[in-house]
Design a protein around this motif. Structure first.
Motif, PDB file in Angstrom:
ATOM      1  N   LYS A 101       0.836  -1.190   0.000  1.00 20.25           N
ATOM      2  CA  LYS A 101       0.000   0.000   0.000  1.00 20.25           C
ATOM      3  C   LYS A 101       0.873   1.244   0.000  1.00 20.25           C
ATOM      4  CE  LYS A 101      -4.026  -2.004   2.302  1.00 20.25           C
ATOM      5  NZ  LYS A 101      -4.963  -1.910   3.440  1.00 20.25           N
ATOM      6  N   MET A 102       0.516   2.192  -0.824  1.00 22.01           N
ATOM      7  CA  MET A 102       1.297   3.414  -0.956  1.00 22.01           C
ATOM      8  C   MET A 102       0.367   4.619  -0.936  1.00 22.01           C
ATOM      9  SD  MET A 102       3.807   2.057  -4.015  1.00 22.01           S
ATOM     10  CE  MET A 102       4.627   3.634  -4.197  1.00 22.01           C
ATOM     11  N   THR A 103       0.908   5.724  -0.487  1.00 24.73           N
ATOM     12  CA  THR A 103       0.141   6.960  -0.499  1.00 24.73           C
ATOM     13  C   THR A 103       0.086   7.508  -1.927  1.00 24.73           C
ATOM     14  OG1 THR A 103       2.068   8.365  -0.129  1.00 24.73           O
ATOM     15  CG2 THR A 103       0.960   7.480   1.826  1.00 24.73           C
ATOM     16  N   LYS A 104      -0.812   8.442  -2.129  1.00 24.61           N
ATOM     17  CA  LYS A 104      -0.936   9.059  -3.452  1.00 24.61           C
ATOM     18  C   LYS A 104       0.379   9.715  -3.863  1.00 24.61           C
ATOM     19  CE  LYS A 104      -3.531  12.578  -5.979  1.00 24.61           C
ATOM     20  NZ  LYS A 104      -4.607  13.612  -5.913  1.00 24.61           N
ATOM     21  N   GLU A 105       1.013  10.383  -2.917  1.00 25.61           N
ATOM     22  CA  GLU A 105       2.284  11.060  -3.186  1.00 25.61           C
ATOM     23  C   GLU A 105       3.362  10.056  -3.592  1.00 25.61           C
ATOM     24  OE1 GLU A 105       3.719  13.226   0.144  1.00 25.61           O
ATOM     25  OE2 GLU A 105       5.382  14.174  -0.955  1.00 25.61           O
ATOM     26  N   GLN A 106       3.406   8.906  -2.903  1.00 29.99           N
ATOM     27  CA  GLN A 106       4.394   7.871  -3.219  1.00 29.99           C
ATOM     28  C   GLN A 106       4.146   7.258  -4.593  1.00 29.99           C
ATOM     29  OE1 GLN A 106       3.815   5.437   0.290  1.00 29.99           O
ATOM     30  NE2 GLN A 106       5.780   6.105   1.175  1.00 29.99           N
ATOM     31  N   LYS A 107       2.869   7.041  -4.927  1.00 27.79           N
ATOM     32  CA  LYS A 107       2.538   6.485  -6.240  1.00 27.79           C
ATOM     33  C   LYS A 107       2.951   7.435  -7.355  1.00 27.79           C
ATOM     34  CE  LYS A 107      -1.392   3.621  -4.780  1.00 27.79           C
ATOM     35  NZ  LYS A 107      -2.873   3.446  -4.861  1.00 27.79           N
TER      36      LYS A 107
END
Length: 255
Positions: free
Chosen positions: A219-225
């Protein structure tokens, strides 16, 4: 005092070591001074031996035996006290030599271990330096590279983290290598197990040798994606040469 010792003290025919020295000396028509010179002692010392005020040490008794061709058995057989001293001397000598051998063996092992550590450490860092990395103790170098071994190529810093091991500690683990372009532009790390991680700021992801994300279910944050998409897709042509160069250097310093 036991019965045997009373016999030695009182028996008229038995001799102790002092009496035997007198007998040996007189049979050879030697003065106390003559006898003393042979064994590098004073005349008074010989007199003390003969009057049982003191005993010759064990080494001197052996020398007396050798010098006058008198067996130790004949020299000491009626002197139980000296026989006991000889027996104890033999026992302590065995213990001494046994302990000495053990201590010497331990010292040899310690020295060998220290030498092996020294050689191993030198070989490890020789590989790093032979690959083109350098480490300088200037203020500017330390500020830029944080004390790592560094190799800069095409505006990319390839850094080797020094091992946190003692001077006399063996270590067969691989070096960790970091590739860094800019402050937070592209940063990837290859650990001692050759696992590759790419920094996302914040966080990181694991990638393979072709720049593909390994754990797609993480799972990743929007910023990380967004950061992942930028590095692995939009800037892949820029990332892959850095990744391959890092892998090449990692293999050079660790093989």
């Amino acid at each position: 005092m036991d019965i045997g010792e009373r016999i030695i003290k009182k028996g008229g025919n038995q001799m102790n070591i002092g009496e035997r020295i007198i007998k040996i000396r007189k049979e050879r028509k030697m003065t106390q001074e003559d006898f003393a010179k042979i064994f590098h002692v004073t005349r008074q010392t010989v007199s003390n031996w003969e009057h049982e005020k003191s005993y010759p040490d064990l080494q001197t008794i052996i020398q007396i035996s050798d010098e006058f061709n008198v067996s130790l058995d004949a020299l000491l057989k009626e002197d139980l006290q000296m026989v006991r001293k000889i027996d104890n001397y033999k026992k302590y000598k065995k213990v001494f030599w046994g302990t000495g051998v053990v201590i010497l063996s331990i010292l040899v092992c310690i020295v060998a271990y220290m030498a092996i550590c020294t050689v191993q450490h030198k070989k490890m860092y020789d590989k790093v330096e032979d690959a083109g990395f350098k480490k300088e103790w200037t203020e500017e170098f330390i500020e830029k590279y944080q004390g790592y071994y560094a190799l800069t190529e095409d505006d990319v810093d390839y850094l080797v983290e020094p091992k946190s091991i003692g001077k006399y500690q063996l270590d067969n683990k691989n070096f960790i290598l970091i590739a860094r372009k800019g402050e937070q532009d592209i940063t990837l790390m290859i650990d001692k197990n050759k696992k590759i991680t790419l920094a996302l700021y914040p966080g990181e992801i694991e990638i393979d040798q072709e720049g593909r994300r390994v754990n797609a279910t993480k799972k990743m944050t929007k910023e990380q994606k967004e950061r992942e998409n930028e590095l692995l897709n939009q800037r892949k042509e820029e990332l892959i040469p850095i990744l391959h160069k890092a892998l090449e250097l990692w293999g050079t310093i660790n093989n």
